[in-house]
Design a protein around this motif. Structure first.
Motif, mmCIF file in Angstrom:
data_model
loop_
_atom_site.group_PDB
_atom_site.id
_atom_site.type_symbol
_atom_site.label_atom_id
_atom_site.label_comp_id
_atom_site.label_asym_id
_atom_site.label_seq_id
_atom_site.Cartn_x
_atom_site.Cartn_y
_atom_site.Cartn_z
ATOM 1 N N VAL A 72 0.842 -1.198 0.000
ATOM 2 C CA VAL A 72 0.000 0.000 0.000
ATOM 3 C C VAL A 72 0.876 1.247 0.000
ATOM 4 N N VAL A 73 0.275 2.330 -0.460
ATOM 5 C CA VAL A 73 0.860 3.658 -0.346
ATOM 6 C C VAL A 73 0.079 4.381 0.748
ATOM 7 N N GLY A 74 0.794 4.925 1.733
ATOM 8 C CA GLY A 74 0.143 5.526 2.886
ATOM 9 C C GLY A 74 0.480 4.747 4.136
ATOM 10 N N THR A 75 -0.311 4.969 5.190
ATOM 11 C CA THR A 75 -0.047 4.341 6.478
ATOM 12 C C THR A 75 -1.195 3.417 6.853
ATOM 13 N N PRO A 76 -0.931 2.128 7.052
ATOM 14 C CA PRO A 76 -1.989 1.195 7.456
ATOM 15 C C PRO A 76 -2.659 1.645 8.753
ATOM 16 N N GLY A 77 -3.980 1.444 8.803
ATOM 17 C CA GLY A 77 -4.740 1.879 9.964
ATOM 18 C C GLY A 77 -5.135 3.336 9.887
ATOM 19 N N GLU A 78 -4.575 4.065 8.909
ATOM 20 C CA GLU A 78 -4.915 5.479 8.717
ATOM 21 C C GLU A 78 -5.425 5.645 7.283
ATOM 22 N N ALA A 79 -4.706 6.403 6.487
ATOM 23 C CA ALA A 79 -5.110 6.598 5.097
ATOM 24 C C ALA A 79 -4.118 5.858 4.196
ATOM 25 N N PHE A 80 -4.649 5.041 3.299
ATOM 26 C CA PHE A 80 -3.777 4.338 2.366
ATOM 27 C C PHE A 80 -4.551 4.004 1.106
ATOM 28 N N ARG A 81 -3.812 3.706 0.051
ATOM 29 C CA ARG A 81 -4.419 3.266 -1.205
ATOM 30 C C ARG A 81 -3.614 2.095 -1.744
ATOM 31 N N PRO A 82 -4.238 1.245 -2.555
ATOM 32 C CA PRO A 82 -3.500 0.097 -3.111
ATOM 33 C C PRO A 82 -2.358 0.550 -3.999
ATOM 34 N N LEU A 83 -1.320 -0.239 -4.022
ATOM 35 C CA LEU A 83 -0.226 -0.012 -4.948
ATOM 36 C C LEU A 83 -0.366 -1.034 -6.064
ATOM 37 N N THR A 84 -0.329 -0.565 -7.306
ATOM 38 C CA THR A 84 -0.616 -1.445 -8.437
ATOM 39 C C THR A 84 0.613 -1.780 -9.270
ATOM 40 N N HIS A 85 1.629 -0.915 -9.206
ATOM 41 C CA HIS A 85 2.861 -1.155 -9.962
ATOM 42 C C HIS A 85 4.046 -0.847 -9.060
ATOM 43 N N ASP A 86 5.195 -1.414 -9.388
ATOM 44 C CA ASP A 86 6.384 -1.198 -8.562
ATOM 45 C C ASP A 86 6.767 0.270 -8.460
#
Length: 259
Positions: A72-86
């Motif tokens: 993920v991009v962001g901080t787990p448990g807070e705000a994050f979004r999926p990461l789709t490419h390296d």
């Protein structure tokens, strides 16, 4: 050849709540692993000093090969979004898994796993923690084909969902993905499943049976090192298993010696 898997809790100590790179370096160096899988790994996160934890761990082991795979991009448990490419999320805080090797890497492969569609209760340790409802995160599998003194070997690191049932589905996906890579094959990681379920679902051989969580007084094994039965005879035998105490994390590292 020494294998190890360690859920880092992003390098945080439960004693003082701090992430200290010197403490992380010492904790990893003590493992003296030839192949190390890391989970709950930060890169460029403010909570861990904007450090690249995988690179620090690789330097601690004197390992020339290492890679971080963000889930993920962001901080787990807070705000994050999926990461789709390296290259997605470059320059932003990321969170995922790491894989480190003292042996040469022939090739890398990343497999992405979808999150569970429902929130689930999870116990979060430390101040402000407790039982909370969390949205599941996307997960990632980072695999490497290695050239070792024992021949070519596939190793993979992952951290599966905490949502019961969904982690079973993910483990089946991981096994299917790894079967496309050369045998023998070894999976290392925090699978959020007990030993009996891991063995029953995967059909693979557990190289270690030892509780790893919680760190202070381990009662359950969530962290596993398992090998595909196809090609198992090509691996050296297990000569030692241990779960040493560490100055960081709420998990014990799991260490297996082969040969």
């Amino acid at each position: 050849m020494r294998l190890a898997t360690f859920n880092l809790l992003h390098g945080r100590s439960l004693t003082d709540g701090l992430v200290d790179p010197a403490r992380l370096t010492a904790a990893v160096a003590t493992l003296d692993a030839d192949i190390l899988a890391l989970q709950e790994v930060d890169r460029d996160q403010s909570r861990s000093g904007n450090l690249d934890l995988t690179a620090i761990a690789a330097q601690a082991l004197g390992a020339p090969e290492h890679r971080f795979a963000a889930a993920v991009v962001g901080t787990p448990g807070e705000a994050f979004r999926p990461l789709t490419h390296d290259d997605d999320g470059h320059g932003e805080p990321c969170y995922g898994v790491g894989l480190i090797s003292r042996h040469p890497v022939v090739s890398w492969r990343v497999t992405r796993l979808h999150p569970a569609p429902v929130r689930s209760p999870v116990y979060v340790p430390g101040p402000g923690g407790g039982l909370i409802l969390l949205r599941d995160e996307p997960r990632v599998v980072l695999a490497a084909v290695l050239d070792t003194p024992h021949g070519r070997l596939t190793v993979a690191a992952t951290h599966l969902s905490f949502v019961a049932g969904w982690n079973v589905r993910q483990l089946r996906q991981v096994i299917r993905a790894l079967r496309a890579l050369p045998a023998p094959r070894i999976l290392l990681g925090d699978l959020n499943l007990p030993a009996w379920a891991t063995r029953a679902v995967s059909g693979w051989h557990l190289l270690a049976r030892r509780p790893t969580y919680p760190a202070a007084q381990p009662r359950v094994q969530l962290d596993h090192i398992l090998a595909d039965r196809h090609g198992l005879d090509q691996l050296p035998t297990v000569t030692d298993v241990h779960t040493p105490r560490s100055t960081i994390s709420d998990h014990r590292p799991l260490v297996v010696d082969l040969g």
